[in-house]
Design a protein around this motif. Sequence first.
Motif, PDB file in Angstrom:
ATOM      1  N   LEU A  55       0.825  -1.201   0.000  1.00  0.00           N
ATOM      2  CA  LEU A  55       0.000   0.000   0.000  1.00  0.00           C
ATOM      3  C   LEU A  55       0.865   1.258   0.000  1.00  0.00           C
ATOM      4  CD1 LEU A  55      -2.781  -1.066   2.543  1.00  0.00           C
ATOM      5  CD2 LEU A  55      -3.121  -0.600   0.106  1.00  0.00           C
ATOM      6  N   PHE A  56       1.888   1.261   0.836  1.00  0.00           N
ATOM      7  CA  PHE A  56       2.770   2.426   0.905  1.00  0.00           C
ATOM      8  C   PHE A  56       3.598   2.583  -0.364  1.00  0.00           C
ATOM      9  CE2 PHE A  56       2.239   2.362   5.641  1.00  0.00           C
ATOM     10  CZ  PHE A  56       1.832   3.675   5.759  1.00  0.00           C
ATOM     11  N   MET A  57       4.092   1.489  -0.906  1.00  0.00           N
ATOM     12  CA  MET A  57       4.891   1.573  -2.135  1.00  0.00           C
ATOM     13  C   MET A  57       4.076   2.189  -3.271  1.00  0.00           C
ATOM     14  SD  MET A  57       8.060   0.702  -2.107  1.00  0.00           S
ATOM     15  CE  MET A  57       9.330  -0.296  -1.323  1.00  0.00           C
ATOM     16  N   PHE A 113       1.951  22.779   9.169  1.00  0.00           N
ATOM     17  CA  PHE A 113       0.653  23.067   9.797  1.00  0.00           C
ATOM     18  C   PHE A 113       0.666  24.344  10.641  1.00  0.00           C
ATOM     19  CE2 PHE A 113       0.750  18.586   8.812  1.00  0.00           C
ATOM     20  CZ  PHE A 113      -0.510  18.366   8.283  1.00  0.00           C
ATOM     21  N   LYS A 114       1.728  25.115  10.511  1.00  0.00           N
ATOM     22  CA  LYS A 114       1.857  26.331  11.303  1.00  0.00           C
ATOM     23  C   LYS A 114       0.771  27.344  10.972  1.00  0.00           C
ATOM     24  CE  LYS A 114       5.129  30.069  12.348  1.00  0.00           C
ATOM     25  NZ  LYS A 114       6.478  30.637  12.052  1.00  0.00           N
ATOM     26  N   ASP A 115       0.535  27.582   9.698  1.00  0.00           N
ATOM     27  CA  ASP A 115      -0.432  28.608   9.288  1.00  0.00           C
ATOM     28  C   ASP A 115      -1.549  28.041   8.424  1.00  0.00           C
ATOM     29  OD1 ASP A 115       1.120  30.729  10.464  1.00  0.00           O
ATOM     30  OD2 ASP A 115       2.498  30.522   8.770  1.00  0.00           O
ATOM     31  N   VAL A 116      -1.722  26.731   8.448  1.00  0.00           N
ATOM     32  CA  VAL A 116      -2.701  26.092   7.562  1.00  0.00           C
ATOM     33  C   VAL A 116      -3.657  25.219   8.363  1.00  0.00           C
ATOM     34  CG1 VAL A 116      -3.011  24.502   5.622  1.00  0.00           C
ATOM     35  CG2 VAL A 116      -1.088  26.087   5.632  1.00  0.00           C
ATOM     36  N   GLN A 117      -4.925  25.322   8.059  1.00  0.00           N
ATOM     37  CA  GLN A 117      -5.945  24.479   8.683  1.00  0.00           C
ATOM     38  C   GLN A 117      -6.585  23.633   7.590  1.00  0.00           C
ATOM     39  OE1 GLN A 117      -7.023  25.495  12.142  1.00  0.00           O
ATOM     40  NE2 GLN A 117      -8.010  23.520  12.393  1.00  0.00           N
ATOM     41  N   TYR A 118      -6.442  22.326   7.699  1.00  0.00           N
ATOM     42  CA  TYR A 118      -7.033  21.421   6.711  1.00  0.00           C
ATOM     43  C   TYR A 118      -8.458  21.053   7.120  1.00  0.00           C
ATOM     44  CZ  TYR A 118      -2.509  20.769   4.412  1.00  0.00           C
ATOM     45  OH  TYR A 118      -1.338  20.963   3.719  1.00  0.00           O
ATOM     46  N   GLU A 119      -9.259  20.694   6.116  1.00  0.00           N
ATOM     47  CA  GLU A 119     -10.660  20.355   6.375  1.00  0.00           C
ATOM     48  C   GLU A 119     -10.809  18.931   6.903  1.00  0.00           C
ATOM     49  OE1 GLU A 119     -12.774  21.025   2.777  1.00  0.00           O
ATOM     50  OE2 GLU A 119     -12.552  23.214   2.842  1.00  0.00           O
ATOM     51  N   LYS A 120      -9.772  18.125   6.733  1.00  0.00           N
ATOM     52  CA  LYS A 120      -9.823  16.738   7.192  1.00  0.00           C
ATOM     53  C   LYS A 120      -8.568  16.409   7.985  1.00  0.00           C
ATOM     54  CE  LYS A 120     -12.533  15.188   3.189  1.00  0.00           C
ATOM     55  NZ  LYS A 120     -12.627  14.215   2.055  1.00  0.00           N
ATOM     56  N   ASP A 121      -8.640  15.347   8.769  1.00  0.00           N
ATOM     57  CA  ASP A 121      -7.437  14.865   9.435  1.00  0.00           C
ATOM     58  C   ASP A 121      -6.431  14.458   8.371  1.00  0.00           C
ATOM     59  OD1 ASP A 121      -8.880  15.209  11.718  1.00  0.00           O
ATOM     60  OD2 ASP A 121      -8.931  13.105  12.311  1.00  0.00           O
ATOM     61  N   MET A 122      -5.165  14.712   8.655  1.00  0.00           N
ATOM     62  CA  MET A 122      -4.123  14.445   7.668  1.00  0.00           C
ATOM     63  C   MET A 122      -3.077  13.490   8.241  1.00  0.00           C
ATOM     64  SD  MET A 122      -5.290  16.400   5.269  1.00  0.00           S
ATOM     65  CE  MET A 122      -3.951  16.399   4.091  1.00  0.00           C
ATOM     66  N   VAL A 123      -2.460  12.735   7.350  1.00  0.00           N
ATOM     67  CA  VAL A 123      -1.369  11.841   7.730  1.00  0.00           C
ATOM     68  C   VAL A 123      -0.156  12.192   6.873  1.00  0.00           C
ATOM     69  CG1 VAL A 123      -0.516   9.469   7.832  1.00  0.00           C
ATOM     70  CG2 VAL A 123      -2.897   9.967   8.435  1.00  0.00           C
ATOM     71  N   VAL A 124       0.935  12.538   7.547  1.00  0.00           N
ATOM     72  CA  VAL A 124       2.184  12.842   6.848  1.00  0.00           C
ATOM     73  C   VAL A 124       3.117  11.648   7.025  1.00  0.00           C
ATOM     74  CG1 VAL A 124       4.117  14.446   6.608  1.00  0.00           C
ATOM     75  CG2 VAL A 124       1.878  15.288   7.375  1.00  0.00           C
ATOM     76  N   THR A 125       3.593  11.118   5.924  1.00  0.00           N
ATOM     77  CA  THR A 125       4.469   9.944   5.964  1.00  0.00           C
ATOM     78  C   THR A 125       5.831  10.295   5.387  1.00  0.00           C
ATOM     79  OG1 THR A 125       2.606   8.419   5.718  1.00  0.00           O
ATOM     80  CG2 THR A 125       4.786   7.569   5.156  1.00  0.00           C
ATOM     81  N   PHE A 126       6.865   9.972   6.142  1.00  0.00           N
ATOM     82  CA  PHE A 126       8.240  10.142   5.672  1.00  0.00           C
ATOM     83  C   PHE A 126       8.895   8.773   5.570  1.00  0.00           C
ATOM     84  CE2 PHE A 126       7.352  14.063   8.041  1.00  0.00           C
ATOM     85  CZ  PHE A 126       7.757  15.043   7.145  1.00  0.00           C
ATOM     86  N   ILE A 127       9.693   8.597   4.544  1.00  0.00           N
ATOM     87  CA  ILE A 127      10.556   7.415   4.491  1.00  0.00           C
ATOM     88  C   ILE A 127      11.967   7.885   4.174  1.00  0.00           C
ATOM     89  CG2 ILE A 127       8.805   5.738   3.788  1.00  0.00           C
ATOM     90  CD1 ILE A 127       9.876   6.024   0.896  1.00  0.00           C
ATOM     91  N   ARG A 128      12.918   7.090   4.581  1.00  0.00           N
ATOM     92  CA  ARG A 128      14.289   7.334   4.135  1.00  0.00           C
ATOM     93  C   ARG A 128      14.831   6.024   3.608  1.00  0.00           C
ATOM     94  NH1 ARG A 128      18.539   8.055   9.131  1.00  0.00           N
ATOM     95  NH2 ARG A 128      17.879   6.308  10.418  1.00  0.00           N
ATOM     96  N   GLY A 129      15.651   6.122   2.599  1.00  0.00           N
ATOM     97  CA  GLY A 129      16.167   4.909   1.989  1.00  0.00           C
ATOM     98  C   GLY A 129      17.301   5.216   1.045  1.00  0.00           C
ATOM     99  N   GLU A 130      17.560   4.275   0.157  1.00  0.00           N
ATOM    100  CA  GLU A 130      18.659   4.417  -0.791  1.00  0.00           C
ATOM    101  C   GLU A 130      18.231   3.838  -2.138  1.00  0.00           C
ATOM    102  OE1 GLU A 130      23.525   4.135  -0.452  1.00  0.00           O
ATOM    103  OE2 GLU A 130      22.232   3.037   0.943  1.00  0.00           O
TER     104      GLU A 130
END
Length: 392
Positions: A55-57, A113-130
């Motif tokens: 799913l993430f890929m 999210f400092k100055d922004v209000q979203y209309e829905k809950d949000m999910v931020v995903t980070f990956i690190r790799g090579e």
Amino acid sequence: MNKKDIANIRKQFKLDNDLLTVTDIFNVYIRKESSDIYHQESHPFPMLDREQQELFMNNFKKVLTGQLDVKLFEVKFQEQAEDHTRVILHEGLQADEVEEWKEQMLLIVDKMFKDVQYEKDMVVTFIRGEYFKPTKRSREEAEESDRDEVYSHPFILCSINQTEQPKRSLVFDYVEKEFKSSVVVDSIINLASPVAGFLFPSFTDNAADVNRVLYSAGKANKPDYHFIEDVLNGEEIMTAQEDKAIFEFVVNEVVGGEVDTHTLSNVYEEINRMMDEDEEEEEEVTPTLDYEDVERVLKMSGVEDVNVDKVEMAFQKVVDDEKYELKASSIVPKYTSKSIKIETKVANISISPKDLKYVRQVNFNGKLCLMIEVDEDTMIEGFKLIPEASLG
């Protein structure tokens, strides 16, 4: 990054691929009411179950999908900025410990999210790799494997996704043997349509460019300028749509607002020729046109009474930067869409740019008519048309 670079890294986002290694994933859940972090968790990516990995890929591949300057934008970082995101990302890329990497990523979340209000809950995903790229092209028969030598590219990728509330539905309970309403309180994370994302660093000529980041917009020709300038601390960008509008304005200014199809066809063919020459020479740099190039294209296309000063003045009316260059790929319909649209009150017609020379606007019996030259019978809904008049 050019489209080949992007396509190459995008296709590596699949499981069981020795050319891509994703080491860590970090998810941050943000509530819409407060823009505060409600939950965060990180895992070694290989520890996720296979279904989650797939799913993430697919989600990461979506972030890297789209046309350059339409949905994907290579953004150059600003020279100076407070708490510069370039520094944060670079330190995150160099971090040895997971916790140190997470701390840097949380700094970016705060900026999001400092100055922004979203209309829905949000999910931020980070990956690190090579990401690994063979130094040699693949050969079916070779003494050495094409993967014996590879370029190594450490990277960070971010994907921002909104959540959806599950719809209520009627279900049948096999145990109780009764119909009942389903009660689901879990939010659904829409991984199929990321609203934004980015890849750091950018890759040019098989080398990392830490002065640029590849930004991904949620919708074509609708980049989030606040995100680019205030979150990523990137310089101002132009979409392909805006570039095309600038070119059309400049040409209209120079030709006086009127142009025949033959001249317009010549303009497109001349720009296409420039791009084809760069492709044959395997140039990595995207062909661009400044006001001098536009003047030369118009002259070679048959436009009369055109000079450098006239074109430069037209540029200055719509662009502040006197050194601004238009991307050829944004101008030519061949590269931006499959056809040119001819719009009239009676009908809208789509035609290939190379066939524009067969279209004419003529005056027939005192009325303006659009004439299309054809070399065979015209069919409409299975009916063959017969000639009704001759223009002489």
